[in-house]
Write a protein that holds these residues in place. Structure first.
Motif, PDB file in Angstrom:
ATOM      1  N   TRP A 135       0.872  -1.175   0.000  1.00 16.37           N
ATOM      2  CA  TRP A 135       0.000   0.000   0.000  1.00 16.37           C
ATOM      3  C   TRP A 135       0.909   1.225   0.000  1.00 16.37           C
ATOM      4  O   TRP A 135       1.363   1.682   1.024  1.00 16.37           O
ATOM      5  CB  TRP A 135      -0.912   0.001   1.229  1.00 16.37           C
ATOM      6  CG  TRP A 135      -2.016   1.029   1.148  1.00 16.37           C
ATOM      7  CD1 TRP A 135      -2.040   2.156   0.392  1.00 16.37           C
ATOM      8  CD2 TRP A 135      -3.259   1.007   1.866  1.00 16.37           C
ATOM      9  NE1 TRP A 135      -3.214   2.854   0.575  1.00 16.37           N
ATOM     10  CE2 TRP A 135      -3.981   2.156   1.478  1.00 16.37           C
ATOM     11  CE3 TRP A 135      -3.817   0.132   2.805  1.00 16.37           C
ATOM     12  CZ2 TRP A 135      -5.234   2.466   2.013  1.00 16.37           C
ATOM     13  CZ3 TRP A 135      -5.066   0.436   3.314  1.00 16.37           C
ATOM     14  CH2 TRP A 135      -5.766   1.591   2.927  1.00 16.37           C
ATOM     15  N   ARG A 136       1.183   1.720  -1.186  1.00 16.07           N
ATOM     16  CA  ARG A 136       2.121   2.828  -1.329  1.00 16.07           C
ATOM     17  C   ARG A 136       1.435   4.169  -1.095  1.00 16.07           C
ATOM     18  O   ARG A 136       0.196   4.262  -1.108  1.00 16.07           O
ATOM     19  CB  ARG A 136       2.742   2.811  -2.728  1.00 16.07           C
ATOM     20  CG  ARG A 136       1.738   3.124  -3.855  1.00 16.07           C
ATOM     21  CD  ARG A 136       2.464   3.195  -5.184  1.00 16.07           C
ATOM     22  NE  ARG A 136       1.587   3.527  -6.293  1.00 16.07           N
ATOM     23  CZ  ARG A 136       1.292   4.763  -6.674  1.00 16.07           C
ATOM     24  NH1 ARG A 136       1.771   5.799  -5.993  1.00 16.07           N
ATOM     25  NH2 ARG A 136       0.511   4.983  -7.711  1.00 16.07           N
ATOM     26  N   ASP A 137       2.241   5.203  -0.906  1.00 12.52           N
ATOM     27  CA  ASP A 137       1.710   6.554  -0.824  1.00 12.52           C
ATOM     28  C   ASP A 137       1.307   7.020  -2.223  1.00 12.52           C
ATOM     29  O   ASP A 137       1.881   6.587  -3.231  1.00 12.52           O
ATOM     30  CB  ASP A 137       2.748   7.517  -0.254  1.00 12.52           C
ATOM     31  CG  ASP A 137       3.009   7.267   1.230  1.00 12.52           C
ATOM     32  OD1 ASP A 137       2.438   6.302   1.780  1.00 12.52           O
ATOM     33  OD2 ASP A 137       3.784   8.030   1.835  1.00 12.52           O
ATOM     34  N   ASN A 138       0.357   7.926  -2.278  1.00 12.48           N
ATOM     35  CA  ASN A 138      -0.171   8.401  -3.553  1.00 12.48           C
ATOM     36  C   ASN A 138       0.672   9.562  -4.094  1.00 12.48           C
ATOM     37  O   ASN A 138       0.220  10.701  -4.187  1.00 12.48           O
ATOM     38  CB  ASN A 138      -1.630   8.842  -3.381  1.00 12.48           C
ATOM     39  CG  ASN A 138      -2.290   9.172  -4.712  1.00 12.48           C
ATOM     40  OD1 ASN A 138      -1.982   8.561  -5.731  1.00 12.48           O
ATOM     41  ND2 ASN A 138      -3.195  10.146  -4.711  1.00 12.48           N
ATOM     42  N   ASP A 139       1.927   9.274  -4.434  1.00 15.31           N
ATOM     43  CA  ASP A 139       2.804  10.276  -5.031  1.00 15.31           C
ATOM     44  C   ASP A 139       3.905   9.562  -5.805  1.00 15.31           C
ATOM     45  O   ASP A 139       4.000   8.331  -5.795  1.00 15.31           O
ATOM     46  CB  ASP A 139       3.389  11.227  -3.977  1.00 15.31           C
ATOM     47  CG  ASP A 139       4.102  10.490  -2.854  1.00 15.31           C
ATOM     48  OD1 ASP A 139       4.439   9.299  -3.028  1.00 15.31           O
ATOM     49  OD2 ASP A 139       4.329  11.101  -1.792  1.00 15.31           O
ATOM     50  N   ASP A 140       4.733  10.338  -6.473  1.00 17.58           N
ATOM     51  CA  ASP A 140       5.789   9.743  -7.292  1.00 17.58           C
ATOM     52  C   ASP A 140       6.808   8.953  -6.467  1.00 17.58           C
ATOM     53  O   ASP A 140       7.190   7.843  -6.861  1.00 17.58           O
ATOM     54  CB  ASP A 140       6.491  10.837  -8.103  1.00 17.58           C
ATOM     55  CG  ASP A 140       5.597  11.421  -9.187  1.00 17.58           C
ATOM     56  OD1 ASP A 140       4.621  10.736  -9.574  1.00 17.58           O
ATOM     57  OD2 ASP A 140       5.850  12.551  -9.647  1.00 17.58           O
ATOM     58  N   PRO A 141       7.290   9.490  -5.319  1.00 17.23           N
ATOM     59  CA  PRO A 141       8.213   8.682  -4.506  1.00 17.23           C
ATOM     60  C   PRO A 141       7.581   7.367  -4.052  1.00 17.23           C
ATOM     61  O   PRO A 141       8.266   6.344  -3.978  1.00 17.23           O
ATOM     62  CB  PRO A 141       8.529   9.598  -3.316  1.00 17.23           C
ATOM     63  CG  PRO A 141       8.328  10.975  -3.834  1.00 17.23           C
ATOM     64  CD  PRO A 141       7.170  10.862  -4.785  1.00 17.23           C
ATOM     65  N   GLY A 142       6.283   7.388  -3.763  1.00 19.29           N
ATOM     66  CA  GLY A 142       5.598   6.163  -3.366  1.00 19.29           C
ATOM     67  C   GLY A 142       5.575   5.138  -4.485  1.00 19.29           C
ATOM     68  O   GLY A 142       5.733   3.932  -4.248  1.00 19.29           O
ATOM     69  N   LEU A 143       5.388   5.602  -5.713  1.00 14.05           N
ATOM     70  CA  LEU A 143       5.390   4.702  -6.859  1.00 14.05           C
ATOM     71  C   LEU A 143       6.768   4.074  -7.048  1.00 14.05           C
ATOM     72  O   LEU A 143       6.892   2.865  -7.275  1.00 14.05           O
ATOM     73  CB  LEU A 143       4.974   5.458  -8.120  1.00 14.05           C
ATOM     74  CG  LEU A 143       5.023   4.674  -9.431  1.00 14.05           C
ATOM     75  CD1 LEU A 143       4.132   3.443  -9.386  1.00 14.05           C
ATOM     76  CD2 LEU A 143       4.659   5.572 -10.606  1.00 14.05           C
ATOM     77  N   VAL A 144       7.806   4.898  -6.929  1.00 17.09           N
ATOM     78  CA  VAL A 144       9.175   4.385  -7.085  1.00 17.09           C
ATOM     79  C   VAL A 144       9.483   3.373  -5.990  1.00 17.09           C
ATOM     80  O   VAL A 144      10.104   2.327  -6.239  1.00 17.09           O
ATOM     81  CB  VAL A 144      10.188   5.546  -7.058  1.00 17.09           C
ATOM     82  CG1 VAL A 144      11.616   5.016  -7.037  1.00 17.09           C
ATOM     83  CG2 VAL A 144       9.984   6.456  -8.259  1.00 17.09           C
TER      84      VAL A 144
END
Length: 296
Positions: A135-144
């Motif tokens: 369950w990642r954060d909803n931002d680009d760093p989270g996607l990476v």
């Protein structure tokens, strides 16, 4: 512990500046767990700006210092004792300890390697062969972060799914804690029923290469650029006696550098990209005839 300073006193001392600026405590988390603390992660959050202040702290000799200890190998995962005590081999992964605790409070087994930049230095071998839900954060760093963790875990024989954050109506940078605040009555079953996706396998997603000899590239005229930039490209091409494409691509590279960190593009909802361009221009002089005699 050979120190007269308590853990509470150490936190207040090391976080004195942000606390004086209005930040509030968001938790002090023992790594890997309370029974075997190697260090603590101090988390503060500003109630108005929502900015975060996160720092490690450990007992070095007889004094608490603001840094992580040096590990002999990879950094252990958070709450290892909970992981080993699980009856089945299924685990959720988040970014940050507070999110792990939020899921744990509802009976969802979870762990983390830390923040979004921590994936590559963690000891993921403890999860070899497990089923993992990220369950990642909803931002680009989270996607990476999710991509890097997935890559490592698949090499360990894990099956990996992601919570489909695009369907959760989360704000930018929103996470599972934000979702739980919006859904205070949610149960473990509700969380397990959230929409999921299977992340693509990079090794299987490569398309067949395109051979340059098999395609005809279009002309790139100076007029492709609007206004003064097109005029500049045309003048450069004429002055240097080079194709207009060379000037156009060079100008685009300069503009992308100047606009970087000031603008982003959004091809679709939830997908943002910087305006950086990586350009390589090759000019062939194979058919250029030089004079044999030259007057000076």
């Amino acid at each position: 512990m050979n120190t007269t300073e308590t853990l509470e006193q150490a936190v207040k001392r090391l976080a004195a500046k942000p606390l004086s600026e209005g930040y509030v405590r968001d938790g002090d988390f023992a790594w890997p767990d309370e029974q075997n603390p190697l260090y603590w992660s101090i988390r503060l959050k500003h109630p108005k700006t929502k900015d975060k202040w996160i720092r490690p702290m450990y007992l070095s000799g007889n004094a608490y210092v603001q840094k992580q200890p040096e590990f002999k190998g990879p950094k252990p995962l958070y709450q290892l004792r909970r992981i080993f005590a699980l009856p089945d081999r299924e685990i959720w992964i988040t970014e940050g300890e507070n999110k792990v605790e939020a899921l744990h409070s509802l009976g969802i087994p979870a762990t983390t390697s830390g923040g979004a930049q921590s994936a590559e230095g963690a000891d993921w071998s403890q999860l070899k062969g497990w089923k993992v839900i990220i369950w990642r954060d909803n931002d680009d760093p989270g996607l990476v972060y999710a991509q890097k963790v997935t890559e490592v875990l698949r090499k360990l024989g894990c099956s990996v799914e992601w919570v489909d954050v695009a369907k959760l109506s989360l704000p930018e940078k929103g996470d599972c804690v934000d979702w739980l605040k919006k859904n205070p009555e949610a149960t473990a079953d509700d969380i397990k029923a959230l929409p999921r996706i299977v992340p693509p396998n990079d090794e299987e997603s490569w398309e067949a290469p395109v051979v340059f000899d098999e395609i005809e590239t279009p002309e790139i005229p100076a007029s492709l650029l609007p206004g003064v930039f097109g005029e500049l490209a045309a003048e450069l091409a004429e002055a240097t006696e080079t194709p207009p494409a060379l000037a156009v691509m060079s100008i685009l590279g300069i503009l992308s550098t100047a606009l970087a960190r000031r603008f982003v593009v959004c091809p679709m909802k939830g997908w943002k990209e910087p305006v950086n361009l990586y350009i390589l221009v090759a000019v062939s002089y194979t058919h250029l005839t030089l004079p044999t005699n030259r007057e000076v």
